[in-house]
Each structure stands twice: as structure tokens, then as C-alpha cells.
Write a protein that holds these residues in place. Structure first.
Motif: not given
Length: 78
Positions: A67-73, A45-50
Motif C-alpha cells: 500500500v502507498l499514499i500517492i498525490n492525485y497529481k 490531496n492524495s489517495a491510498v493505492v493498493e
């Protein structure tokens, strides 16, 4: 006998996540500030974003190791 080590599991992204593939540049808002980054890993339900490092987000990059984990929405493609 027990097995130890790395377990390989396949993570299938949700329907929202199917459009956000690895290496996709994205934008999102965190703490009221617009940020940009690149997806490095897809989760369900989310992505690891650099994060893209800028002069304005030095504190956030330091706190999160970039690095953060952000929900796709909450993500928008650039």
C-alpha cells in the motif's frame, strides 16, 4: 469525562481527487518505475493505492506492505 475510541471524520477530496474514486485502477511512477494499483481510500490531496503485485516490484510491495499514499497529481487513470 474523556471519550476514547474511533472518531469518524468526513474527508472531502480536492478538485484533482474528485475524479479518482475508490476502486479506480490507476498508474503512477515511483523510483523511476511505472507501477499500477487500485485506489482503496481517498484523502484530501492524495489517495491510498493498493499495488498490483508483479515479479518486478516484489521488493516495493514487501517494503510498503502493498500500500502507498500517492498525490492525485501523480496518478493517471487506466
Amino acid at each position: 469525562m474523556a471519550t476514547f475510541g474511533k472518531f469518524e471524520t468526513t474527508i472531502v477530496p480536492s478538485q484533482e481527487g474528485s475524479t479518482f474514486e475508490v476502486a479506480t485502477p490507476v498508474t503512477f511512477t515511483i523510483h523511476g518505475t511505472q507501477q499500477t494499483g487500485t485506489i482503496t481510500k481517498q484523502l484530501k490531496n492524495s489517495a491510498v493505492v493498493e499495488l498490483n503485485e508483479t515479479a518486478d516490484n516484489q521488493k516495493l510491495v514487501t517494503q510498503s506492505n502493498g500500500v502507498l499514499i500517492i498525490n492525485y497529481k501523480q496518478l493517471t487513470k487506466i
